[in-house]
Design a protein around this motif. Structure first.
Motif, short mmCIF file in Angstrom:
data_model
loop_
_atom_site.label_atom_id
_atom_site.label_comp_id
_atom_site.label_asym_id
_atom_site.label_seq_id
_atom_site.Cartn_x
_atom_site.Cartn_y
_atom_site.Cartn_z
N UNK A 1 0.83 -1.20 0.00
CA UNK A 1 0.00 0.00 0.00
C UNK A 1 0.86 1.26 0.00
N UNK A 2 1.90 1.25 0.86
CA UNK A 2 2.78 2.41 0.93
C UNK A 2 3.47 2.65 -0.41
N UNK B 1 5.80 5.42 14.44
CA UNK B 1 4.58 5.05 13.73
C UNK B 1 4.70 3.61 13.22
N UNK B 2 5.87 3.30 12.66
CA UNK B 2 6.09 1.94 12.16
C UNK B 2 5.98 0.92 13.29
N UNK C 1 9.62 3.18 3.71
CA UNK C 1 8.55 3.55 2.78
C UNK C 1 7.67 4.65 3.38
N UNK C 2 7.35 4.52 4.65
CA UNK C 2 6.49 5.50 5.31
C UNK C 2 7.15 6.87 5.38
N UNK C 3 8.45 6.89 5.69
CA UNK C 3 9.17 8.16 5.74
C UNK C 3 9.17 8.84 4.38
N UNK D 1 3.13 5.88 -2.84
CA UNK D 1 4.28 6.68 -3.27
C UNK D 1 4.18 6.98 -4.77
N UNK D 2 3.83 5.95 -5.54
CA UNK D 2 3.69 6.15 -6.99
C UNK D 2 2.59 7.18 -7.28
#
Lengths: 268, 373
Positions: free
Chosen positions: B36-37, B303-304, B321-323, B41-42
């Motif tokens: 999902x992340x 958060x992760x 990925x989240x960052x 991003x895309x």
């Protein structure tokens, strides 16, 4: 596997903490390390798993110096149950116990089904399977201690090191733990505070004071009221347990202090 | 302690009667979360290409991006796209979106590493004074000009400052070859304060026109990004990810304490040194191209952990990925909400991130990251 501490000395920050301690632990024996707070029990254990380096002397496993072994191999051989686990970043009980499998793998990769099986089995053996999904930081002292033992069991080495394994446990779990570690056929070395537990479970005891070994041998020969009085500075005497026919040690403060509250031997 | 009768010790590997139905829980959801992340991003990347003063449709933005990556696509030469559109997307919007993503990924990773190295939830990539060191270098260039700083560019001076700061802190914190986490934090705070004082002095005594540049560096910004600013952070982030990936299990062991990690066969001194070098270089590279973007390195790792737990094999990919996603969104907002005025990224990250994090922290699942002790 036999463990030999050969004239081990340790100096920390210029202060001698261990002075030429020699203890020979035969394969499969359960040896209790006894002594007052600060006598060097934990430090002696640390030299075995490379928690600290002897300034003189050496520690060997079946004759091999532990300092010459790769760390991971040493961790597969010597499983350690520490008193505490740091919980700034909390792990689940299962994650903590699975860490015991770390020395058996590379530093990356998933836990195998085998690891999972070993970890759950270890938790089951310490009567803590129901804690498997809890956070370690939420556990009581005794629960934590059982989980730490499970981690050491999952580590699965021929040598088991226990640093004050029973200090947070209730009496039932104390007796079970002491019994459990004797059923493995592993070499067990444990720093203990309860002299009566040592008498009933250990093959040999090593008594330490001020970083030096005072006595070593079978507990009933070593733990005489005289020695206890001298090393721990308490009055001690044997009393007979009519049920078992064994004598147990009873303690009291040394004479001229009858009005003050009892000082316990428990860990500081 | 045992459930079996004392007289009959259970064989070492007796089949377990109770299967942990719980173990699968993390696995699939982590994979889904990462997917999902990555998809998000895309999407944000394409949106970043489409949004701005020069009008470019979402589809056109995607076509321009694709056209530059794959040679010989028809729409690049059939005149359906203007040069202005092509420039806006490829020269300005994409580089800064990508740099924001790289900076976010790198800072979040560096933050996660530093938190383990000093075993403190309050640690961030700047705990060893990296950003204040970089600021001194950058502000020297802004205030005195490049020639006064041995001809170094702003980025180079910032990188040099970052390295000097972390080297100094490490030297001051070590004693007898051992790095104590507490000493590292304290040395970092003390030196950071000293460097900040130098930066403040330089800023307050310089001409007014320099102050905005200084502020933009201190708060962080990717507005100056071009395609040529990307290679250094790409290399830094990829190399750091690869190194850290090989240490994930040892990092888990380190979470439980130095003594505990040692007993599990981890060379704690070496691991801590390695992680320290990786985090410092990574942070230095990123700060030198994007300034001292705050918050992302402190909060994204938490958060992760809240989402997938503290096991690094699960939380590190989510962190990276989240960052990246977080900072890409923040930068998109930074250049659109007050357009044509640009808001420094550091302000946006705090405005968007702090409420989100507080909401997450108050949810029950924060227990999983040990927030309830």
């Amino acid at each position: 596997m036999r463990v030999d501490f050969e004239s081990v000395s340790v100096t920390l920050g210029g202060t001698p903490v261990l002075r030429e301690v020699s203890v020979a632990v035969p394969s499969g024996h359960f040896v209790g390390i006894l002594g007052p707070n600060g006598s060097g029990k934990s430090t002696l254990l640390r030299t075995l798993y490379r928690g600290c380096r002897p300034s003189a002397g050496r520690v060997t496993l079946d004759g091999d110096d532990v300092l010459g072994m790769p760390r991971r191999e040493l961790a597969r051989t010597v499983a350690v149950m520490l008193q505490e686990s740091s919980t700034e970043f909390d792990l689940t009980v299962l994650e903590l116990v699975l860490l015991g499998r770390a020395p058996h793998h590379g530093s990356f990769g998933r836990d195998t089904a085998d690891d999972l099986h070993i970890a759950t089995e270890a938790l089951r053996r310490v009567d803590s399977l129901e804690l498997i999904d809890r956070m370690v930081g939420e556990l009581s002292g005794g629960q934590k201690q059982r989980v730490m033992l499970a981690r050491a069991l999952a580590q699965n080495g021929p040598v088991l090191v226990l640093d004050e394994p029973t200090n947070h446990l209730d009496i039932s779990h104390q007796l079970e733990l002491m019994h459990l570690v004797t059923t493995f056929g592993r070499t067990v070395i444990a720093a203990l505070h309860d002299l009566n537990l040592a008498v009933t479970h250990c093959d040999e005891v090593a008594v330490m004071r001020d970083g030096a070994l005072v006595a070593f041998g079978p507990p009933r020969d070593i733990l005489t009221p005289e020695l206890v009085r001298e090393v721990f500075a308490v009055d001690a005497r044997h009393v007979l347990d009519p049920a078992s026919g064994d004598s147990v040690l009873a303690f009291a403060r040394p004479a001229p202090s009858a009005h003050r509250p009892e000082r316990t031997l428990e860990n500081s | 302690m045992i459930s079996a009768p004392p007289a009959a010790p259970t064989p070492e590997r007796a089949p377990s009667t109770t299967s942990p139905a719980t173990r699968g829980r993390g696995r699939t959801s982590v994979t889904a979360l990462n997917a999902t992340l990555a998809a998000a991003i895309v999407v944000v990347l394409v949106l970043s290409g489409a949004i701005g003063t020069v009008e470019v449709g979402v589809l056109d933005a995607a076509r321009i991006t694709l056209g530059h990556l794959v040679p010989g696509l028809p729409w690049m030469s059939d005149g359906s796209l203007t040069t202005l559109q092509d420039q806006a997307v490829w020269q300005f919007r994409l580089p800064r979106a990508l740099l924001a993503g790289l900076a976010g990924a790198g800072l979040a990773l560096a933050g996660a590493i530093m938190q383990v190295v000093v075993r403190n939830p309050l640690a961030d990539p700047y705990v060893l004074g990296v950003s204040s060191g970089a600021s001194v270098g950058a502000v020297l260039v802004i205030v005195l000009g490049s020639t006064a700083v041995a001809g170094l560019s702003l980025s180079a001076a910032a990188f040099a400052g970052a390295l000097v700061a972390s080297a100094l802190v490490t030297l001051l914190a070590q004693q007898g070859g051992r790095l104590s986490p507490t000493r590292m934090i304290l040395a970092g705070v003390a030196l950071g304060t000293l460097f900040s004082a130098i930066t403040s002095y330089l800023t307050i005594t310089t001409e007014a026109q320099n102050v905005v540049s200084v502020l933009f560096f201190l708060l962080g910004s990717v507005s100056a990004a071009t395609m040529s600013s990307l290679p250094a952070p790409i290399i830094a982030v990829v190399v750091a990810c690869l190194i850290v990936a090989t240490q994930a299990r040892s990092m888990n062991a380190l979470l439980t304490g130095d003594e505990s990690a040692t007993s599990l066969g981890v060379n704690v001194t070496r691991l801590r040194g390695l992680l320290l070098v990786v985090a410092s270089l990574l942070t230095g590279v990123i700060v030198s191209v994007s300034g001292g973007i705050g918050f992302v390195g402190l909060v994204i790792p938490h958060v992760a952990r809240i989402l997938v737990g503290s096991d690094h094999r699960r939380m590190l990919p989510v962190t990276v990925l989240g960052g990246g996603l977080f900072l890409m969104v923040a930068d998109l907002l930074a250049r659109t909400v007050a357009a044509p005025t640009e808001i420094p990224l550091g302000i946006l990250t705090a405005f968007v991130g702090a409420p989100f994090f507080l909401w997450l922290m108050r949810r029950g699942s924060a227990t999983r990251a040990g927030f309830d002790r």
